[in-house]
Write an enzyme that holds these catalytic residues in place. Structure first.
Site, PDB file in Angstrom:
ATOM      1  N   HIS A 210       0.820  -1.211   0.000  1.00  0.00           N
ATOM      2  CA  HIS A 210       0.000   0.000   0.000  1.00  0.00           C
ATOM      3  C   HIS A 210       0.857   1.266   0.000  1.00  0.00           C
ATOM      4  CE1 HIS A 210      -3.257   2.649   1.894  1.00  0.00           C
ATOM      5  NE2 HIS A 210      -3.855   2.129   0.845  1.00  0.00           N
ATOM      6  N   LYS A 212       3.245   4.399  -1.160  1.00  0.00           N
ATOM      7  CA  LYS A 212       3.386   5.335  -2.275  1.00  0.00           C
ATOM      8  C   LYS A 212       4.717   6.049  -2.066  1.00  0.00           C
ATOM      9  CE  LYS A 212      -1.244   4.985  -1.501  1.00  0.00           C
ATOM     10  NZ  LYS A 212      -1.847   4.428  -0.277  1.00  0.00           N
ATOM     11  N   ASP A 217      16.958  10.733  -7.556  1.00  0.00           N
ATOM     12  CA  ASP A 217      18.403  10.948  -7.368  1.00  0.00           C
ATOM     13  C   ASP A 217      18.858  10.824  -5.915  1.00  0.00           C
ATOM     14  OD1 ASP A 217      18.528  11.441 -10.076  1.00  0.00           O
ATOM     15  OD2 ASP A 217      18.473  13.626  -9.865  1.00  0.00           O
ATOM     16  N   HIS A 388      -9.115  11.497   1.792  1.00  0.00           N
ATOM     17  CA  HIS A 388      -8.291  10.293   1.776  1.00  0.00           C
ATOM     18  C   HIS A 388      -6.982  10.457   2.543  1.00  0.00           C
ATOM     19  CE1 HIS A 388      -5.892   7.044  -0.377  1.00  0.00           C
ATOM     20  NE2 HIS A 388      -7.001   6.393  -0.078  1.00  0.00           N
ATOM     21  N   LYS A 390      -4.024  10.685   5.434  1.00  0.00           N
ATOM     22  CA  LYS A 390      -3.661   9.887   6.600  1.00  0.00           C
ATOM     23  C   LYS A 390      -2.671  10.713   7.434  1.00  0.00           C
ATOM     24  CE  LYS A 390      -4.100   6.730   2.956  1.00  0.00           C
ATOM     25  NZ  LYS A 390      -5.481   6.414   3.049  1.00  0.00           N
ATOM     26  N   ASP A 395       0.170  18.143  19.957  1.00  0.00           N
ATOM     27  CA  ASP A 395       0.918  18.993  20.900  1.00  0.00           C
ATOM     28  C   ASP A 395       1.883  19.967  20.231  1.00  0.00           C
ATOM     29  OD1 ASP A 395      -0.443  17.595  22.807  1.00  0.00           O
ATOM     30  OD2 ASP A 395       1.247  16.373  23.458  1.00  0.00           O
TER      31      ASP A 395
END
Length: 470
Positions: A210, A212, A217, A388, A390, A395
């Site tokens: 899952h 990405k 370089d 979508h 995450k 704090d």
């Protein structure tokens, strides 16, 4: 009759061996009991379901993960300040012991919100690549973005660059043979992650990559929630525009992200590549430099690394904890941590999309709303398109952006990666963005929510049963 007897004997032998394995390797008594009941009460189907979904992969090591060492490996202490070390040493040490990565300083971290901004930054970095491009995605869909990438890869390979790509065979199931052939014809080295194979169908189908990740370089790295899909730019017929958060990293921490890619590359290609030792990042002196620590997690790891990281972030929060996530099906450990934090006086807020991309997932997510609201967690539903992202921020000092959802699939079955950023300014940016989104969202009221119909509660309860495999 003889064949039936042989079949029954074999069935009993297989069932007994699975039951013994459950008793020896079972994780939780409730989970073990559920699988025992399935094996006993569902002829043949119970065994097949267990082989597909139930095995404890951390113990069984269904896919043997080889110990791959990289030249110039970045698994060293990065010199994070003593103040931050003391403040976050539990999380720092936890990730360090689980993944071998410790915080590295002197990084530029740029928040990229939504598709237009993200892909502008990605293509800018790709177009200026000088040596190599590494890319891996869970969802890689054909369309304008994919066509543009193919043209860019063709150009870069002609310039002498190495282009390597991994796509998940389930998440990218719509990727055509024609497009893949085009990549290979252009000189791109491309591999699917755990493609369909009869000899490992039951052992691998439920375990997906899952992540990405883009590495340019060894200097620029990208990770977050955004996949290669035109729906981030043009929208979805049912859900509208997909809203998401991505992160661009420039600096030493990119080496940790690159190690994650190289480990996956070895898994799919059996080619051991060396980590490039990039010493000069050509970054001007800046007060915006931030310490970053990469945390990766997968079913082959000894522990559920990202679940433990989320748990530690929740239990370490003192003032506030703000979470944006599309799939909140936390399981008992994270649920109890969120409830405990809220009941202890921490301002816990959760922002989720009002509409989701799956009916059964939506009902399962909503099944957790009442126990969260009852504990004082503030819940907001984002009404504009599909959210979508995450993200967790707490704090004014710690934040994470990555690929992992708050569900058992991300914690137990998927290969995931997140970036931890230990910086006040970065955390405050995420905090402001979160609060702005909350102002444009619908806050749930506990007293009103618990008055929903018994049919709604039945749908939630039924869907919740399937939450560990959704």
């Amino acid at each position: 009759m003889a064949l039936l007897t042989i079949f029954l004997v074999l069935y009993v032998i297989i069932a007994i061996s699975l039951i013994l394995g459950l008793l020896v390797n079972g994780v939780r008594p409730s989970k073990t009991l559920a699988w025992l009941l399935a094996i006993f009460t569902i002829p043949v189907g119970g065994i097949l379901l267990y082989l597909l979904l139930g095995r404890n992969r951390r113990k069984n090591k269904i896919l043997k993960k080889k110990d791959v060492s990289f030249k110039g490996a970045s698994k060293t202490w990065g010199g994070i300040t003593q103040k931050d070390n003391l403040k976050h040493r539990r999380i720092i040490n936890l990730v360090g012991k689980n993944c071998g990565f410790f915080p590295l300083e002197d990084n530029k971290a740029i928040l990229l919100k939504d598709g237009k901004t993200t892909f502008q930054s990605i293509f800018n970095a790709l177009e200026n690549a000088k040596s190599y491009i590494y890319l891996q995605y869970y969802i890689f869909e054909e369309g304008d973005l994919a066509d543009r990438l193919l043209q860019l890869f063709q150009s870069k390979v002609k310039q002498g660059l190495k282009v390597r790509m991994i796509y998940d065979s389930i998440g990218s199931y719509t990727l055509s043979k024609k497009y893949i052939k085009g990549l290979k014809s252009a000189g791109v080295e491309v591999f699917p992650f755990l493609p369909f194979r009869f000899d490992r169908f039951l052992s691998a189908l439920n375990y997906r990559n899952h992540r990405k990740i883009i590495i340019v370089d060894g200097i620029h790295g990208f990770t977050g929630g955004i996949n290669i899909s035109d729906k981030y730019l043009k929208g979805d017929p049912d859900l509208g525009i997909w809203h998401d958060m991505h992160l661009q990293i420039t600096g030493p921490a990119v080496s940790q992200l690159e190690e994650v890619f190289l480990s996956d590359w070895f898994l799919v290609s059996e080619e051991q590549l060396q980590l490039n030792d990039v010493k000069e990042f050509n970054l001007a002196d800046s007060e915006d430099f931030v310490p970053i620590q990469i945390v990766s997690s997968g079913p082959e790891d000894d522990f559920a690394n990202i679940q433990q990281t989320y748990f530690s972030m929740i239990t370490s929060a003192k003032k506030y904890l703000y979470i944006t996530n599309p799939y909140v099906m936390p399981g008992p450990e994270i649920l109890h941590a969120l409830q405990t934090a809220s009941l202890s006086g921490v301002d816990v807020r959760l922002l989720v999309s009002e509409r989701g991309d799956s009916t059964i997932v939506d009902w399962s997510i909503r099944s957790y709303f009442e126990p969260l609201l009852r504990a004082g967690v503030r819940l907001f539903l984002f009404p504009d398109g599909f959210l979508h992202s995450k993200i967790i921020v707490s704090d004014d000092s710690l934040a994470t952006v990555g690929t992992a959802n708050i569900d058992m699939r991300s914690f137990e079955h998927n290969y995931e990666v997140n970036a931890l950023v230990y910086d006040e300014g970065f955390a405050e940016k995420l905090k402001r963005d979160f609060l702005k989104d909350c102002l444009n969202s619908i806050e749930l009221d506990y007293d009103q929510f618990k008055q929903r119909t018994w049919i709604t509660k039945l749908k939630e309860g039924t869907a919740k049963i399937f939450s560990p495999i959704l």
